[in-house]
Design an enzyme around this catalytic site. Sequence first.
Site, short mmCIF file in Angstrom:
data_model
loop_
_atom_site.label_atom_id
_atom_site.label_comp_id
_atom_site.label_asym_id
_atom_site.label_seq_id
_atom_site.Cartn_x
_atom_site.Cartn_y
_atom_site.Cartn_z
N ASP A 436 1.03 -1.23 -0.08
CA ASP A 436 0.07 0.07 -0.05
C ASP A 436 0.94 1.23 -0.13
O ASP A 436 2.17 1.05 0.22
CB ASP A 436 -0.91 -0.20 1.40
N ASP A 493 -10.81 2.01 -3.98
CA ASP A 493 -11.24 1.66 -2.48
C ASP A 493 -12.96 1.73 -2.59
O ASP A 493 -13.31 1.45 -1.45
CB ASP A 493 -10.80 2.74 -1.38
C1 DGJ Z 1 -5.98 1.85 1.91
C2 DGJ Z 1 -6.37 0.62 1.05
O1 DGJ Z 1 -6.87 1.07 -0.23
C3 DGJ Z 1 -7.28 -0.46 1.60
O2 DGJ Z 1 -7.77 -1.11 0.93
C4 DGJ Z 1 -6.63 -0.75 3.09
O3 DGJ Z 1 -5.62 -1.69 2.68
C5 DGJ Z 1 -6.41 0.31 3.89
N1 DGJ Z 1 -5.34 1.14 3.14
C6 DGJ Z 1 -5.61 0.07 5.08
O4 DGJ Z 1 -5.08 0.87 5.94
#
Ligand code: DGJ
Length: 689
Positions: A436, A493
């Site tokens: 991430d 997301d």
């Molecule tokens: C942002 C990501 O896009 C989510 O899917 C998740 O992994 C969160 N971060 C976790 O902090």
Amino acid sequence: MIRTWQLSNAGRSLVLASRDDRLPEIVYWGAALPEGEDLAALAQAVVPDVTGGMLDRVPELSICPEESRTFPAEPGLIARDGAARPLRPAFRFVREERRPGRLTLAFRDAALGLGYRAHFALDGDTGLVAARAAVDSDRPIMVHWLAAPVFPGPQLADEMLEFSGRWIGEFQIEASPWRPGQRARDNHTGRSGHEHFPGLILPARGATKTRGETWAFHYGWSGGHRMVAEELPDGRRQIQFGHASGSETRAAAHFETATLFAAFSQAGSNGCAVAFQRHLRARAPQARRPVHYNCWEAVYFDHALDELKEIAARAARLGAERFVLDDGWFGRRDDDSSSLGDWTVDPRKYPDGLGPLVDHVRGLGMEFGLWFEPEMVNRASDLARARPEWLLGPEDQIEGRQQRVLDMANPAVRDHLFRAIDAVLSDHAVSYVKWDHNRVLPHADAAQTRGLYDLLDRLGTAHPGVEFESCASGGGRIDFGILERTGRVWLSDSNDALERLRIQHDAALFLPPGVTGSHVGPRICHTSGRVIDIRTRAWVAAQRHMGFEMDPRELTEEEADVLSEVTAWWKSNRDWRMGADILRLESADPAVIAEMQLAGDGSRFVLFAGQAVTSAQILPRPLRLTGLDPAARYCLRLITARDLPRLSRGAPALKSGPVTFSGQALMGQGVSLPWTFPERLHVIEGERL
Ligand code: DGJ
């Protein structure tokens, strides 16, 4: 004297011509030229006339337009020497290297001690041109801007399509007219970004998704790009792509661009999309994509071993094959204010380490995946306290998600991260890493991206069995540079199936099904508050690399049945679908978002028609298919027929059973879809007879 070079492959030709040993121009990029074309004559034919109010000769629109030629627009190189004096090279030909499908050309300005090299490769399978440029200097210089080899823009074209976006709203297509002057995009966020996917599509006048000449570009770099699409005062057009301006922050003797991918199609934007998709398919591990379960939207930071075991067991029963433990397993990470940087298992949540959960997950027949955000650090972490000098940017900077960025250009930082991640991967049976990146950089810095690539490459070499996924608050880092090192992207997301339907449709201009993660979210969507039927959530996820992300304990028996059935369908079709081309359909009704996924050998397809909102007119308009053999016959079956609402009262043929038509009828007239509720999908299987 004219020198010419030609690359021809996969029905495309690229021709370059250099006059008097100067940098060459791309004098042709399009459908394959016939054998024996006189390239020197072609080069001669494109030389523009001169009239009043002009220089006495028209400066070349070369692969690196030069200020020294009084080029009247954006130059391909903006550089200064050690004393900050502008460098305006006049490069001259030095040598060439020709190999099948490849060409390297080298030039030098002896007086300034500068060299310029351009590489071109025309891929025989995809028809994509991969082009990059490099500059070498006898002494350290500063480079503010270096364009990858510059392409001419089409003349018979009125608009360009590029991409903007935002968190939970990636891949928004922006149309702008061709006008005199520049259309520019300079992304200083330090990542390819939600806001600036590095792509450009140039349809010829009248071209659509399925028809007409179209050119498209993608810059494969994760650190933020600059694009200039410019119409010169004389009417010529140029396309430049490179790293974000000023992102080379140090003096050096060598600079290079990332790869610029260029596609040409006579079948509308689909032809370009297929080339990009095939490029990624050829290099990503497509075989047997496992169905994912990701626990983020189920538990967030609240990791309780028993609950996670229960969730894993239910996910496995629904059909999941890989369990990904998301954020919250390390340091003292109870919310997003602390612990990034401390990549050791939290003993409060996992007193016996991750072993018991990993064993449980594997005992259920699933692989185990783990979340990291390696480039980031919270100030509330052991790492930041021990190594404050490793944090990038000023002390009083504005934080993002309460976190800062590590200086990835520093080899000591990379060594530390390698050791920490390597230890976790070596100690546990982890076969997947979700990587991430949840904030923009304090300033754009190409060295940061090179550092990231270096770390990913080292980890990939040390752990060849581990697959990596690129995530950056969803789709904030999607590009062919990161996809050289990762096999999947977390597209957004947004698990809102309707938003996702649109995002997936537009992202398919570049991304194939197998690399595009898509999960069934909670009944009440966490980012939109919408309640979406499980059928819609399941089928939208089934369009791509499928997964689940809700707490499976919230599912009713009926919802669990629907999800299991769609997942079973996904598994029984994944082998051919992960090698299929996504063809976006031209929908006469703007309320309908539709695509076909056509098998590589053309023997079968699946069509998804999403009724995103209520249509303006009362009945569905016929949907025209594409990519079929006009002379062949195809049998079509609406596999979602039993989900139709009672308000569909008529008898379109598709409702009652399979229908058979020629490819010509399907592409010329189209199929009549039954009426359905908004926010529902029709799924049609097609087979060539
Ligand atoms: C942002 C990501 O896009 C989510 O899917 C998740 O992994 C969160 N971060 C976790 O902090």
